[in-house]
Enzyme design. Structure first.
Site, PDB file in Angstrom:
ATOM      1  NE  ARG A  25     -10.186 -17.428  -6.509  1.00 10.33           N
ATOM      2  CZ  ARG A  25     -11.445 -17.257  -6.131  1.00 10.33           C
ATOM      3  NH1 ARG A  25     -11.831 -16.112  -5.616  1.00 10.33           N
ATOM      4  NH2 ARG A  25     -12.325 -18.228  -6.254  1.00 10.33           N
ATOM      5  CB  THR A  91     -16.152 -16.205  -8.062  1.00  9.28           C
ATOM      6  OG1 THR A  91     -16.370 -16.439  -6.662  1.00  9.28           O
ATOM      7  CG2 THR A  91     -14.856 -16.875  -8.504  1.00  9.28           C
ATOM      8  CD  GLU A 182     -16.703 -10.753  -0.683  1.00  4.29           C
ATOM      9  OE1 GLU A 182     -17.037 -11.699   0.049  1.00  4.29           O
ATOM     10  OE2 GLU A 182     -16.779 -10.798  -1.930  1.00  4.29           O
ATOM     11  CB  SER A 204     -17.938 -18.889  -9.988  1.00  5.06           C
ATOM     12  OG  SER A 204     -18.852 -18.327  -9.052  1.00  5.06           O
ATOM     13  CG  ASP A 205     -22.693 -19.332  -9.116  1.00  3.67           C
ATOM     14  OD1 ASP A 205     -23.828 -18.918  -8.836  1.00  3.67           O
ATOM     15  OD2 ASP A 205     -21.663 -18.918  -8.559  1.00  3.67           O
TER      16      ASP A 205
END
Length: 236
Positions: A25, A91, A182, A204-205
């Protein structure tokens, strides 16, 4: 001067570094959004790049997954390369049905089940919060671009596959917007070594609904988040 985990030369990094977990990314961001890009580090394939965005020097580097990996790179970037601003762009998973897949969350604070900040704070609870000036800059950029965003707490988990799913109910009750791995560590490192940090993540989910994005989409899209973060970065 190279460190055990970064082989860049002195001065290779800009004052502001975008800090995604995935090194691919980082590569995508550099190649898509920056000009005059130079790869500056590749130890363990944790790629880092420096270029310009609208004429302003900006760097982007992967952090790896989880607080230990993120903390290593953040510490070396700040202590050895003089980086002043670290903005995690990544994400997260959503818990509340009020938060939707692809929503952008700006992590004002980071709860965690990790002990890492207690280790650096003599056994006490450290309030892991972002830098307000970075938060303000990103919010302003989001407003100007018309990007939908939420500001609030995230949860930085040590375990991706949790043995205690009931904890999600507690997080939702306490209005935690997203789960990632993180931010709490990054905020602690930044405070310890006198830098500024912020976490900006795209959902993202969804843990409740099961809706999710593909790995390819996570790696190469979510451009709104990147654009608003870069717009903020050039004002710092």
């Amino acid at each position: 001067m190279a460190t055990p985990h970064i082989n860049a030369v002195d001065g290779a990094f800009a004052d502001t570094v975008l800090f995604p977990g995935d090194p691919l990314r980082a590569k995508y961001i550099a190649e898509t959004f920056l000009e005059n890009v130079e790869q500056v580090t590749d130890v363990r394939n944790m790629l880092g790049f420096t270029g310009t965005y609208k004429g302003v020097r900006i760097s982007v580097m992967g952090s790896g997954m989880g607080i230990p990996s993120c903390s290593i790179y953040a510490t070396e970037l700040i202590k050895d390369y003089g980086v002043k601003n670290l903005i995690r762009v990544g994400t997260c998973g959503a818990i509340s049905t009020d938060v939707k897949v692809r929503d952008v969350i700006i992590g004002m604070g980071a709860c965690t089940d990790s002990q890492v900040n207690r280790l650096r704070f003599k056994g006490q609870d450290f309030a892991a919060i972002c830098d307000y000036s970075l938060l303000s800059a990103v919010v302003k950029a989001a407003e100007e671009k018309g990007t939908k965003y939420r500001v609030g707490n995230v949860f930085s988990a040590d375990l991706f596959y949790t043995p205690d799913p009931e904890m999600f109910d507690v997080m939702e009750k306490m209005d935690v917007l997203g789960v990632e791995m993180e931010a709490a560590g990054l905020y602690g490192v930044a405070k310890e070594f006198g830098a500024k940090a912020l976490c900006v993540v795209t959902v993202s989910d969804h843990i409740r609904t099961g809706e999710k994005t593909s790995s390819d989409e996570r790696q190469t899209t979510f451009n709104e988040m990147i654009e608003m973060t870069l717009e903020a970065a050039i004002t710092l």
